[in-house]
Design an enzyme around this catalytic site. Structure first.
Site, short mmCIF file in Angstrom:
data_model
loop_
_atom_site.label_atom_id
_atom_site.label_comp_id
_atom_site.label_asym_id
_atom_site.label_seq_id
_atom_site.Cartn_x
_atom_site.Cartn_y
_atom_site.Cartn_z
N THR A 62 0.85 -1.18 0.00
CA THR A 62 0.00 0.00 0.00
C THR A 62 0.89 1.23 0.00
O THR A 62 2.07 1.13 0.34
CB THR A 62 -0.86 0.04 1.29
OG1 THR A 62 -1.35 -1.25 1.59
CG2 THR A 62 -2.03 0.99 1.18
N ASP A 73 -8.48 -3.10 3.26
CA ASP A 73 -8.74 -2.06 4.25
C ASP A 73 -8.50 -0.65 3.74
O ASP A 73 -9.02 0.32 4.31
CB ASP A 73 -7.86 -2.29 5.48
CG ASP A 73 -6.38 -2.11 5.17
OD1 ASP A 73 -5.88 -2.81 4.26
OD2 ASP A 73 -5.71 -1.29 5.82
N GLY A 128 -0.73 -3.33 5.18
CA GLY A 128 -0.57 -4.68 5.71
C GLY A 128 -1.63 -5.62 5.17
O GLY A 128 -2.24 -5.36 4.14
N GLY A 152 -4.90 -6.64 4.80
CA GLY A 152 -6.10 -5.84 4.99
C GLY A 152 -7.22 -6.47 5.77
O GLY A 152 -7.94 -5.78 6.51
#
Length: 343
Positions: free
Chosen positions: A208, A239, A260, A262
């Site tokens: 991300t 996420d 990370g 999600g």
């Protein structure tokens, strides 16, 4: 006459003091380019230098906005655009592949002053998803738009659609092939998609970019953008576009952007949880971040990290993986760029 001069001098002193106080107000920015199995042994000196240079470019681009008196939202967007436009990170140009060999992008942004937020999920033809997320926040009555609907909204607001192939990169394609091979072997052994997916290395499940910033007006903001998970299927959404999970900002507590695995960040409402601990328990962002990343996520297998900022200009960068691409800069501290855990 002397009284007038004294009054004039007093007014001048007051004005000078006000200007000086304004100049001393903190402003800062932190960015991340993803967390995961980032090992120094896998980097050539040239590759490491290139990644550090791009992180530095992103954080300094955002900082320049703040330095000129720009809003935290503008700084967050500008910094993330640099990362989205680079093939190094899992967002925009560097987005990973879905199972079908395409790219589906997610992003969100939040204003800490107003708690207004915007998000897009599963878009395939938007060059800079963070810009569209901001447009959703500012020009729609909704918080999150997805897929074709989000792209229809984009075209109605003058945002051009691009060919999905502009996100193609050789290294991401090779990663997709490796993930498919591992999944196929695991499925043959376990006869179950879910069990096979659990056996995939974390490197295929993370990645991300994001930014958090504090401007000279004392307002904070957060934004996150991603290409999602390698080999993802069924329109999976992580996420990053979920307010409270991957992104959260409010002036009363802090601003957070997460990176990370999600699914864990959604289940444990990570970004909002950190800010709630600051707001309601009076904890520092460092303490709150470490508690959630190390004490809440780690025991259940949640891997990743966050970047956090508060309205005093404090910054914290906790993560529980071997590395996290990260950088910070403030009016009281020079540019800091790091990749590995021991930096």
């Amino acid at each position: 006459m002397s009284v007038s001069l004294s009054l004039a001098a007093l007014l001048m002193f007051s004005a000078t003091a006000t200007i000086a106080a304004a100049a001393e107000k903190p402003f800062a920015i932190a960015i991340h380019g993803g967390a995961g199995t980032i090992q120094k042994a896998k980097f050539t000196p040239e590759r490491e230098k290139a990644y550090r240079a791009k992180l530095q470019e992103a954080v300094e681009t955002g900082y320049a906005v703040l330095d000129k008196g720009g809003k935290s939202l503008e700084a967050v967007t500008a910094a993330i655009n640099v990362l989205e436009n680079s093939p190094f990170f899992n967002a925009g140009k560097g987005a990973v592949y879905t199972h079908q060999g395409q790219h589906e992008l997610d992003a969100s942004i939040m204003d800490g002053k107003t708690r207004q937020a915007g998000a897009v999920a599963g878009v395939k033809h938007i060059e800079n998803p963070i810009n569209l997320a901001r447009l959703v926040m500012e020009e729609s009555v909704h918080v999150m738009l997805s897929g074709n609907g989000a792209e229809t909204f984009a075209t109605e607001h003058g945002v051009p659609l691009v060919d999905n192939k502009i996100f193609d990169t050789e290294h991401r394609y090779k990663s997709l092939q490796r993930a498919k091979e591992k999944m196929l072997k695991a499925e043959k052994q376990h006869k179950d998609y879910q069990a096979a997916h659990q056996l995939l290395d974390s490197e295929y499940k993370v990645g991300t970019v994001g930014a958090v910033a504090l401007d000279k007006m004392g307002n904070i903001a957060a934004g996150t953008s991603t290409g999602g998970m390698t080999n993802k299927r069924f329109g999976r959404i992580g996420d990053s576009p979920v307010i409270g999970a991957g992104t959260f900002a409010e002036n009363e507590s802090c601003a957070v952007s997460a990176t990370g695995h999600g699914e864990y960040f959604i289940r444990y409402n990570v970004a909002a949880d950190i800010c709630a601990r600051v707001k309601y328990q009076g904890k520092s962002i460092e303490q709150a971040g470490n508690e959630v990343i190390h004490d809440v996520l780690m025991p259940v297998g949640g891997t990743g990290g966050v970047i956090i900022i508060d309205t005093k200009g404090n910054i914290s960068l906790p993560f529980n993986t071997k590395g996290m691409y990260r950088a910070t800069k403030s009016n009281s501290a020079p540019t800091y760029v790091a990749i590995f855990k021991d930096e």
